[in-house]
Motif scaffolding. Structure first.
Motif, PDB file in Angstrom:
ATOM      1  N   ARG A   1      -1.966   0.952   5.766  1.00 37.57           N
ATOM      2  CA  ARG A   1      -3.040   0.561   4.855  1.00 37.57           C
ATOM      3  C   ARG A   1      -4.308   0.275   5.652  1.00 37.57           C
ATOM      4  O   ARG A   1      -4.267  -0.302   6.733  1.00 37.57           O
ATOM      5  CB  ARG A   1      -2.644  -0.680   4.054  1.00 37.57           C
ATOM      6  N   THR A   2      -5.462   0.708   5.100  1.00 39.17           N
ATOM      7  CA  THR A   2      -6.764   0.434   5.699  1.00 39.17           C
ATOM      8  C   THR A   2      -7.670  -0.202   4.646  1.00 39.17           C
ATOM      9  O   THR A   2      -7.823   0.329   3.546  1.00 39.17           O
ATOM     10  CB  THR A   2      -7.423   1.724   6.225  1.00 39.17           C
TER      11      THR A   2
ATOM     12  N   ASP B   1      -7.752   2.356   1.756  1.00 37.96           N
ATOM     13  CA  ASP B   1      -7.299   3.690   2.160  1.00 37.96           C
ATOM     14  C   ASP B   1      -8.335   4.755   1.824  1.00 37.96           C
ATOM     15  O   ASP B   1      -8.031   5.827   1.301  1.00 37.96           O
ATOM     16  CB  ASP B   1      -5.954   4.024   1.509  1.00 37.96           C
TER      17      ASP B   1
END
Length: 205
Positions: free
Chosen positions: A88-89, A139
């Motif tokens: 995850r970003t 994301d």
């Protein structure tokens, strides 16, 4: 004029300064930086703020300060696992409006340790902040902005090392007054560092 640099065990480093430009009127500023790359998480966080305020002495031994100001910055967190890689970003911009009250006791207690005297002073501060997370991307997909109100009560202890240089330890808590999924309060506040006071009043930030 007062300058300080602080850090903690999470490698979050901050530089702070305060200057009295008129009787009872002062300006304060700070910048904080966090750049870590650990096994499970990488974080990049840069933030700066500026405030104006009023200060006064109480019975010549205590200092009371009130500040209000604005801050802005950018934050990014990359989460990962050894098996899956990046999972995850999260990334976005931060803006903040804050009000803060500081109370500093000028009465010094002195402790005799290691063959010398160590003067110690104490203080407290209470900060109320409104923070907005904008241009938020999860994301690399745009998500709705989030905001929160944070209440941050802290205490600090200063130990005079030599001349105008003090070692300062800050501890306290941070509470988010709104339930949010991403923009949440940290569990606690803990920093340590050095303060240099070049004349004038001595406050927290």
């Amino acid at each position: 004029m007062e300058w300080g640099i602080h850090t903690n065990f999470s490698q979050n480093t901050s530089v702070q300064g305060a200057y009295a430009f008129a009787d009872h009127l002062g300006v304060m500023g700070s910048a904080s930086f966090l750049h870590t790359d650990k096994k499970k998480r990488a974080e990049d966080h840069d933030f700066a703020e500026l405030g104006l305020g009023y200060f006064t002495r109480i019975r010549d031994k205590r200092v009371l300060e009130f500040y209000g100001g604005y801050g802005l910055g950018h934050t990014k967190r990359v989460e990962r696992t050894p098996a899956e890689g990046i999972t995850r970003t999260l990334e976005g911009n931060l803006t903040k409006y804050f009000a803060q009250a500081n109370y500093t006791s000028k009465d010094k207690k002195t402790y005799h340790v290691l063959g010398r005297d160590w003067p110690v002073t104490y203080g407290t501060a209470l900060r109320l902040s409104y923070v907005n997370l904008s241009n938020f991307r999860l994301d690399n997909q745009a998500r709705a902005s989030e905001d929160n109100i944070f209440l941050e009560p802290i205490t600090y202890t200063r130990i005079n090392l030599v001349g105008p240089v003090d070692f300062q330890l800050i501890s306290g808590s941070n509470f988010g007054l709104k339930h949010r999924k991403y923009l949440k309060a940290a569990n606690s506040v803990f920093q340590f560092g050095l303060i240099v006071n070049v004349g004038g009043q001595s406050g927290l930030k």
